[in-house]
Design a protein around this motif. Structure first.
Motif, PDB file in Angstrom:
ATOM      1  N   LYS A 170      -2.231  -6.166  -5.359  1.00 57.17           N
ATOM      2  CA  LYS A 170      -2.620  -7.346  -4.237  1.00 57.17           C
ATOM      3  C   LYS A 170      -2.166  -8.364  -4.727  1.00 57.17           C
ATOM      4  CE  LYS A 170      -7.417  -4.316  -3.842  1.00 57.17           C
ATOM      5  NZ  LYS A 170      -8.730  -5.029  -3.619  1.00 57.17           N
ATOM      6  N   ARG A 171      -1.572  -9.533  -4.922  1.00 56.37           N
ATOM      7  CA  ARG A 171      -0.889 -10.333  -4.801  1.00 56.37           C
ATOM      8  C   ARG A 171      -1.833 -11.828  -3.987  1.00 56.37           C
ATOM      9  NH1 ARG A 171       1.875 -12.688  -9.218  1.00 56.37           N
ATOM     10  NH2 ARG A 171       2.486 -14.942  -8.727  1.00 56.37           N
ATOM     11  N   ARG A 172      -2.442 -12.847  -4.460  1.00 50.74           N
ATOM     12  CA  ARG A 172      -3.238 -14.265  -4.261  1.00 50.74           C
ATOM     13  C   ARG A 172      -2.118 -14.482  -2.970  1.00 50.74           C
ATOM     14  NH1 ARG A 172      -7.292 -17.203  -7.782  1.00 50.74           N
ATOM     15  NH2 ARG A 172      -5.474 -17.541  -8.052  1.00 50.74           N
ATOM     16  N   LEU A 173      -2.192 -15.627  -2.073  1.00 54.94           N
ATOM     17  CA  LEU A 173      -1.338 -16.385  -1.057  1.00 54.94           C
ATOM     18  C   LEU A 173      -2.532 -17.906  -1.721  1.00 54.94           C
ATOM     19  CD1 LEU A 173      -0.705 -14.771   2.195  1.00 54.94           C
ATOM     20  CD2 LEU A 173       0.689 -14.833   0.282  1.00 54.94           C
TER      21      LEU A 173
ATOM     22  N   LEU B 165      -3.835  -4.679  -9.082  1.00 54.06           N
ATOM     23  CA  LEU B 165      -3.982  -2.971  -8.334  1.00 54.06           C
ATOM     24  C   LEU B 165      -5.605  -2.469  -8.103  1.00 54.06           C
ATOM     25  CD1 LEU B 165      -1.790  -0.822 -11.369  1.00 54.06           C
ATOM     26  CD2 LEU B 165      -1.112  -1.916  -8.998  1.00 54.06           C
ATOM     27  N   GLY B 166      -5.236  -1.885  -6.905  1.00 49.83           N
ATOM     28  CA  GLY B 166      -6.263  -1.248  -6.571  1.00 49.83           C
ATOM     29  C   GLY B 166      -6.665   0.043  -6.194  1.00 49.83           C
ATOM     30  N   GLY B 167      -7.933   0.161  -5.090  1.00 51.29           N
ATOM     31  CA  GLY B 167      -7.260   1.189  -4.467  1.00 51.29           C
ATOM     32  C   GLY B 167      -8.582   1.888  -3.743  1.00 51.29           C
TER      33      GLY B 167
ATOM     34  N   VAL C  20       0.799  -1.525   0.187  1.00 54.82           N
ATOM     35  CA  VAL C  20       0.353   0.185  -0.126  1.00 54.82           C
ATOM     36  C   VAL C  20       0.592   1.442  -0.123  1.00 54.82           C
ATOM     37  CG1 VAL C  20      -1.695   1.429   1.246  1.00 54.82           C
ATOM     38  CG2 VAL C  20      -1.790  -1.077   1.115  1.00 54.82           C
ATOM     39  N   VAL C  21       0.635   2.189  -0.632  1.00 54.59           N
ATOM     40  CA  VAL C  21       1.348   3.360  -0.319  1.00 54.59           C
ATOM     41  C   VAL C  21      -0.640   4.755  -0.648  1.00 54.59           C
ATOM     42  CG1 VAL C  21       2.142   5.249  -2.217  1.00 54.59           C
ATOM     43  CG2 VAL C  21       3.057   3.509  -2.362  1.00 54.59           C
TER      44      VAL C  21
ATOM     45  N   TYR D 261     -10.867  -8.752  -3.082  1.00 52.38           N
ATOM     46  CA  TYR D 261     -10.172  -8.929  -3.493  1.00 52.38           C
ATOM     47  C   TYR D 261      -9.968  -8.259  -5.135  1.00 52.38           C
ATOM     48  CZ  TYR D 261      -6.544 -11.128  -6.561  1.00 52.38           C
ATOM     49  OH  TYR D 261      -5.291 -10.893  -7.451  1.00 52.38           O
ATOM     50  N   GLY D 262     -11.772  -8.574  -5.375  1.00 51.65           N
ATOM     51  CA  GLY D 262     -12.057  -7.753  -6.523  1.00 51.65           C
ATOM     52  C   GLY D 262     -12.254  -9.294  -8.022  1.00 51.65           C
TER      53      GLY D 262
END
Length: 229
Positions: free
Chosen positions: A192-195, A219-221, A172-173, A211-212
């Motif tokens: 975002k990266r799935r584990l 990318l998200g926001g 996050v930024v 997650y979307g």
């Protein structure tokens, strides 16, 4: 007084003068020593509550979205542990595949932000942080009965309440800007990266709450209204 004595007295006088000059210089240097004051800001600086407007806007304009709130703890204006809780949902019909998809479930994130600005005690902040997130959700999936173009039999299907789950992390930024009083506005960009995940028996889920849209990376926001408490 001999010539040699005069030279000795002259040399001695120069040595004494040099010693006095060095003593005075040391006094000046000592006066210019910078004293670093200890940071007396309390360790606990309060909490912030916030709500995401971007996800709510998605809910109004699209077939999916989420409502999300967060609680952030301020530790010495530098470290900010945070908990984010939301409720994501989708109610979507794909006109190309004739598949209807529906899900709704809560999701959770926990993590920490750090203030990246040099002046930690300024009203505005620039954050960098990380989140661990997870959700358990159920999916309804349906395809309308359509005749197979070759065999002419009906090819529809229906799955109710298929159990699924997903865990992921986020980098996050973000920015937090004070407007007036306790009111702040802020935004964040998230990678975002799935584990790991479990899609049950349906192959892959079209939308994951929090997650979307389905994908390994994305990318998200957020756009947040923030209140200091």
């Amino acid at each position: 007084m001999t010539y040699r004595q005069n030279i000795s007295i002259s040399i001695l006088g120069r040595i004494v003068s040099l010693m006095l000059l060095l003593t005075g210089s040391c006094g000046v240097v000592a006066q210019k020593v910078i004293v670093i004051e200890e940071d007396t800001i309390p360790f606990f600086r309060g909490v912030q509550v916030s709500g995401d407007l971007f996800g709510a806007g998605q809910m109004l304009l699209n077939d999916y979205g989420q409502y999300e709130g967060a609680l952030r703890i301020n530790l010495r204006d530098k470290w900010f542990p945070i908990v984010e809780i939301g409720y994501g949902k989708a109610d979507y019909f794909d006109e190309v595949t004739n598949i209807y998809y529906k899900t709704a479930a809560p999701y959770y994130r926990i993590g920490c932000d750090i203030n990246l600005l040099k002046n930690k005690h300024a009203d505005n902040r620039l954050y960098g942080g990380i989140r661990y997130a997870f959700t358990n959700y159920k999916v309804d999936l349906e395809r309308r009965d359509l005749p197979d173009p070759v065999w002419k039999w009906e090819s529809g299907f229906r799955i109710d309440q298929a159990s699924c789950s997903q865990h992921w992390f986020e980098l996050v930024v973000g920015v937090d800007a004070k407007i007036f009083g306790p009111l702040h506005l802020g935004w964040s960009v998230r990678y975002k990266r799935r584990l790991f995940h479990d899609d049950g028996d349906i192959g892959q889920t079209w939308y994951i709450p929090g997650y979307g849209i389905y994908g390994d990376t994305r990318l998200g926001g957020t756009f947040n209204v923030i209140i200091d408490i």
